[in-house]
Design an enzyme around this catalytic site. Structure first.
Site, mmCIF file in Angstrom:
data_model
loop_
_atom_site.group_PDB
_atom_site.id
_atom_site.type_symbol
_atom_site.label_atom_id
_atom_site.label_comp_id
_atom_site.label_asym_id
_atom_site.label_seq_id
_atom_site.Cartn_x
_atom_site.Cartn_y
_atom_site.Cartn_z
ATOM 1 N N THR A 197 -25.434 -43.698 50.133
ATOM 2 C CA THR A 197 -25.094 -44.152 51.479
ATOM 3 C C THR A 197 -26.392 -44.542 52.182
ATOM 4 O O THR A 197 -27.445 -44.048 51.826
ATOM 5 C CB THR A 197 -24.456 -42.960 52.212
ATOM 6 O OG1 THR A 197 -23.301 -42.574 51.496
ATOM 7 C CG2 THR A 197 -24.106 -43.265 53.645
ATOM 8 N N ARG A 225 -10.269 -44.355 47.472
ATOM 9 C CA ARG A 225 -10.993 -43.100 47.760
ATOM 10 C C ARG A 225 -11.897 -43.296 48.988
ATOM 11 O O ARG A 225 -12.562 -44.309 49.140
ATOM 12 C CB ARG A 225 -11.829 -42.698 46.551
ATOM 13 C CG ARG A 225 -12.676 -41.424 46.753
ATOM 14 C CD ARG A 225 -14.061 -41.748 47.234
ATOM 15 N NE ARG A 225 -14.918 -40.558 47.371
ATOM 16 C CZ ARG A 225 -16.133 -40.594 47.929
ATOM 17 N NH1 ARG A 225 -16.614 -41.727 48.399
ATOM 18 N NH2 ARG A 225 -16.854 -39.507 48.029
HETATM 19 N N1 GLY Z 1 -21.644 -40.072 50.814
HETATM 20 C C1 GLY Z 1 -20.938 -41.214 50.419
HETATM 21 C C2 GLY Z 1 -19.649 -40.946 49.813
HETATM 22 O O1 GLY Z 1 -19.418 -39.893 49.237
HETATM 23 O O2 GLY Z 1 -18.784 -41.799 49.890
#
Ligand code: GLY
Length: 326
Positions: A197, A225
């Site tokens: 991220t 997801r």
């Molecule tokens: N931290 C990013 C994700 O798990 O989508």
């Protein structure tokens, strides 16, 4: 009375720490990509120095990383298991107003974080999937394909891992029969990789805070997801005492509302680095986690890069690229 108010505002401005921005390129992003996070921090800081509010500067920092194809957000966002789908999550939060806006599983936009900013202006907190993409189109965000050479190459490495020709494995996926749960519209193919991220936290000249964040999700990812990024209190948090942006395995971050937990430490008076260190220490090293934080007069960041992970350092899996602009 007016004079008193003016004096109080003036004194707050005079005692406020100078503007600053902290940016991360994701847990798993190698330190050699710090040229990218440096540039993003400089962009956010330039805005702040020019008088931009904390929120606008945080968005500018994240946009810079979304436009850099080496990072898993915007252009370059992870390609999911079917080898072609890209679904992205993004969020932003204004520490002064408590405003929050997010999108999840949005497709075919260049800068998801700017769509999240538009959600903040609605009565909603989060818009997902096709609804998010349509919301973006309605507001003039053009169709855009985030596929590029960088995320295609990442997908090739992921396939090697899933096929067993690369020693890295992700335990949770080794134990799970993901092929049996295949939920993409197209037939099953194979894939896998790191989750990075991108995020930015800012403090503006008036001592206000903001956070923004964007991702293509973890690398082994089902259709639809959604991770921590658009979840309130999980991926980011900002308030009157600071701001936090996380990175790493979204499922762990959601369960512990990591950004809010770290923010609570800032509120207790810990420095940004102390809040980061204490938050990381609460997790075992096997959990991929990184965060950046900013407080009234401090900045901090780090990730739980463990000895066991060092064994598998590659060009795309090492520590965390993060930068401070001040
Ligand atoms: N931290 C990013 C994700 O798990 O989508």
């Amino acid at each position: 009375m007016r004079t008193l108010l003016l004096l109080t505002t003036l004194s707050a401005l005079l005692t406020a720490a100078p503007p600053a921005a902290v940016v991360h390129g994701g847990a798993g992003s190698p330190r050699i990509r710090m040229d990218g996070t440096d540039k993003a921090a400089a962009k956010a800081l330039a805005g702040l120095k020019g008088g931009a509010p904390a929120l606008e500067a945080a968005l500018a920092g994240v946009v810079a990383l979304e436009d850099d194809p080496r990072f898993n957000a915007g252009t370059g966002a992870n390609i999911r298991l079917d080898g072609k789908t890209i679904q992205m999550d993004a969020a932003c939060m204004d520490g002064e107003t408590g405003g929050f806006g997010a999108v999840a599983a949005i497709e075919r936009v260049k800068n998801p974080v700017l769509v999240a900013r538009k959600v903040m202006a609605t009565p909603h907190l989060l818009i997902v999937g096709e609804g998010a993409t349509r919301f973006a189109r309605a507001l003039g965000f053009p169709d855009y394909d985030p596929t590029c050479a960088e995320n295609k190459a990442r997908f090739q490495r992921v396939q090697a891992i899933l096929k067993g020709s690369d020693p890295r494995q992700i335990e949770a996926w080794k134990r799970y029969d993901w092929k049996a749960a295949w939920n993409f519209p197209t037939p099953l193919k194979e894939a896998l990789g790191p989750s990075d991220t991108v995020g930015c936290v800012t403090r503006d000249a008036k001592g206000r805070f903001a956070a923004a964040i964007s991702t293509g999700g973890t690398t082994i990812t089902f259709y639809g997801r959604v991770g921590d990024v658009p979840m309130y209190g999980a991926g980011i948090y900002a308030g009157p005492k600071g701001a936090v942006a996380c990175t790493g395995n979204g499922e762990d971050i959601i369960k512990h509302l990591v950004a809010k937990a770290a923010y609570d430490l800032l509120e207790k008076g810990l420095s940004a680095q102390q809040a980061v260190d204490r938050t990381l220490a609460a997790f075992p090293p096997r959990v991929d986690l990184g965060l950046v934080a900013i407080g009234p007069d401090s900045t901090g960041g780090g990730c739980n890069y463990s000895a066991e992970k060092k064994a598998f350092v590659t060009d795309y899996q090492a520590q965390m690229a993060w930068s401070v602009g001040q």
